[in-house]
Design a protein around this motif. Structure first.
Motif, mmCIF file in Angstrom:
data_model
loop_
_atom_site.group_PDB
_atom_site.id
_atom_site.type_symbol
_atom_site.label_atom_id
_atom_site.label_comp_id
_atom_site.label_asym_id
_atom_site.label_seq_id
_atom_site.Cartn_x
_atom_site.Cartn_y
_atom_site.Cartn_z
ATOM 1 N N THR A 3 0.914 -1.177 -0.091
ATOM 2 C CA THR A 3 -0.034 0.007 0.118
ATOM 3 C C THR A 3 0.924 1.069 0.110
ATOM 4 N N LEU A 4 0.632 2.160 -0.888
ATOM 5 C CA LEU A 4 1.288 3.369 -1.010
ATOM 6 C C LEU A 4 0.623 4.446 -0.025
ATOM 7 N N ASN A 5 1.360 4.808 0.952
ATOM 8 C CA ASN A 5 0.737 5.574 2.115
ATOM 9 C C ASN A 5 1.112 7.181 1.714
ATOM 10 N N VAL A 6 0.243 8.014 1.130
ATOM 11 C CA VAL A 6 0.421 9.147 1.017
ATOM 12 C C VAL A 6 -0.639 10.128 1.746
ATOM 13 N N LYS A 7 -0.279 11.444 1.782
ATOM 14 C CA LYS A 7 -1.395 12.224 2.387
ATOM 15 C C LYS A 7 -1.360 13.471 1.415
ATOM 16 N N CYS A 8 -2.522 14.196 1.505
ATOM 17 C CA CYS A 8 -2.498 15.388 0.262
ATOM 18 C C CYS A 8 -3.283 16.527 0.786
ATOM 19 N N GLY A 9 -2.778 17.640 0.584
ATOM 20 C CA GLY A 9 -3.482 18.902 1.185
ATOM 21 C C GLY A 9 -3.771 19.817 -0.228
ATOM 22 N N ILE A 10 -4.972 20.340 -0.166
ATOM 23 C CA ILE A 10 -5.651 21.053 -1.299
ATOM 24 C C ILE A 10 -5.916 22.487 -0.904
ATOM 25 N N PRO A 35 -2.279 29.963 -1.948
ATOM 26 C CA PRO A 35 -2.382 28.742 -1.959
ATOM 27 C C PRO A 35 -1.299 27.643 -1.526
ATOM 28 N N ILE A 36 -0.025 28.091 -1.642
ATOM 29 C CA ILE A 36 1.102 27.204 -1.070
ATOM 30 C C ILE A 36 0.940 27.194 0.337
ATOM 31 N N ASP A 37 0.710 28.058 1.054
ATOM 32 C CA ASP A 37 0.444 28.161 2.463
ATOM 33 C C ASP A 37 -0.627 26.928 3.019
ATOM 34 N N GLN A 38 -1.784 27.375 2.037
ATOM 35 C CA GLN A 38 -3.097 26.591 2.550
ATOM 36 C C GLN A 38 -2.765 25.059 2.434
ATOM 37 N N VAL A 39 -1.940 24.985 1.249
ATOM 38 C CA VAL A 39 -1.558 23.476 0.966
ATOM 39 C C VAL A 39 -0.744 22.564 1.827
ATOM 40 N N ALA A 40 0.257 23.755 2.420
ATOM 41 C CA ALA A 40 1.072 23.210 3.515
ATOM 42 C C ALA A 40 0.306 22.816 5.026
ATOM 43 N N ALA A 41 -0.626 23.729 5.303
ATOM 44 C CA ALA A 41 -1.567 23.616 6.576
ATOM 45 C C ALA A 41 -2.175 22.425 6.363
ATOM 46 N N ALA A 42 -3.050 22.276 5.136
ATOM 47 C CA ALA A 42 -3.780 21.089 5.164
ATOM 48 C C ALA A 42 -3.001 19.587 4.944
ATOM 49 N N ALA A 53 -8.455 19.917 2.763
ATOM 50 C CA ALA A 53 -8.486 20.843 2.168
ATOM 51 C C ALA A 53 -8.483 22.107 2.932
ATOM 52 N N SER A 54 -8.146 23.348 2.547
ATOM 53 C CA SER A 54 -7.911 24.502 3.255
ATOM 54 C C SER A 54 -9.413 24.875 3.487
ATOM 55 N N PRO A 55 -9.623 25.951 4.438
ATOM 56 C CA PRO A 55 -10.949 26.517 4.476
ATOM 57 C C PRO A 55 -11.469 27.293 3.451
ATOM 58 N N GLU A 56 -10.383 27.871 2.548
ATOM 59 C CA GLU A 56 -10.515 28.603 1.408
ATOM 60 C C GLU A 56 -10.989 27.537 0.187
ATOM 61 N N ASN A 76 -14.943 28.298 10.130
ATOM 62 C CA ASN A 76 -15.005 29.162 10.981
ATOM 63 C C ASN A 76 -13.864 29.552 11.924
ATOM 64 N N ASP A 77 -13.185 28.417 12.204
ATOM 65 C CA ASP A 77 -11.981 28.269 12.988
ATOM 66 C C ASP A 77 -10.649 28.385 12.060
ATOM 67 N N GLY A 78 -11.057 28.576 10.801
ATOM 68 C CA GLY A 78 -9.782 28.441 10.001
ATOM 69 C C GLY A 78 -8.721 27.316 9.881
ATOM 70 N N LEU A 79 -9.361 25.974 10.159
ATOM 71 C CA LEU A 79 -8.883 24.804 10.234
ATOM 72 C C LEU A 79 -9.073 24.103 9.019
ATOM 73 N N PRO A 80 -8.085 23.171 8.298
ATOM 74 C CA PRO A 80 -8.539 22.255 7.217
ATOM 75 C C PRO A 80 -9.348 21.300 7.545
ATOM 76 N N THR A 81 -10.021 20.775 6.350
ATOM 77 C CA THR A 81 -11.057 19.848 6.755
ATOM 78 C C THR A 81 -10.765 18.586 5.828
ATOM 79 N N ARG A 82 -10.908 17.535 6.387
ATOM 80 C CA ARG A 82 -10.841 16.061 5.745
ATOM 81 C C ARG A 82 -11.830 15.861 4.836
ATOM 82 N N LEU A 83 -11.410 15.647 3.255
ATOM 83 C CA LEU A 83 -12.251 15.556 2.254
ATOM 84 C C LEU A 83 -12.330 13.897 1.883
ATOM 85 N N ALA A 84 -11.231 13.345 2.013
ATOM 86 C CA ALA A 84 -11.151 11.934 1.815
ATOM 87 C C ALA A 84 -10.396 11.258 2.764
#
Length: 117
Positions: A3-10, A35-42, A53-56, A76-84
């Protein structure tokens, strides 16, 4: 079985790409923009096998479809949200939405949105 274990931010927004250096020595291509900062945080919020994904990006995705889960409080809290997460998805595009209308994406983008899992 492996299994390839990867994680992704959008993230979402305007970006610029710049070549730094010269043609005779070292040359780098640098991407700049919010978007670079958003992806890093996500990406930092995600574990292996998850897409965050970032709040934006979540605010943008809610215009295209529905996002399951507690995304409103995260935005509302400015936190990333899990999409998948492996084997499950949290974003479902609207059937009538076509990403290539009005934002300059190729129409193939619609197919990409539909294949999170």
């Amino acid at each position: 079985e492996s299994t390839l274990n990867v994680k992704c931010g959008i993230g979402v927004g305007h970006m610029a790409g710049v070549h730094v250096g010269d043609n005779t020595s070292r040359r780098e291509f640098v991407m700049l923009g919010d978007p670079i900062d958003q992806v890093a945080a996500a990406e930092a919020a995600a574990s292996h096998g998850e897409v965050f994904a970032s709040p934006e990006a979540i605010a943008y995705l809610t215009k295209m479809g529905s996002v399951r889960g507690d995304w409103k409080s995260n935005v509302n809290d400015g936190l990333p949200t899990r999409l998948a997460v492996r084997g499950e998805r949290f974003f479902y595009p609207k059937e009538e939405y076509t990403p290539c209308r009005g934002i300059g994406l190729p129409c193939e983008g619609e197919k990409l949105l539909r294949h999170f899992d």
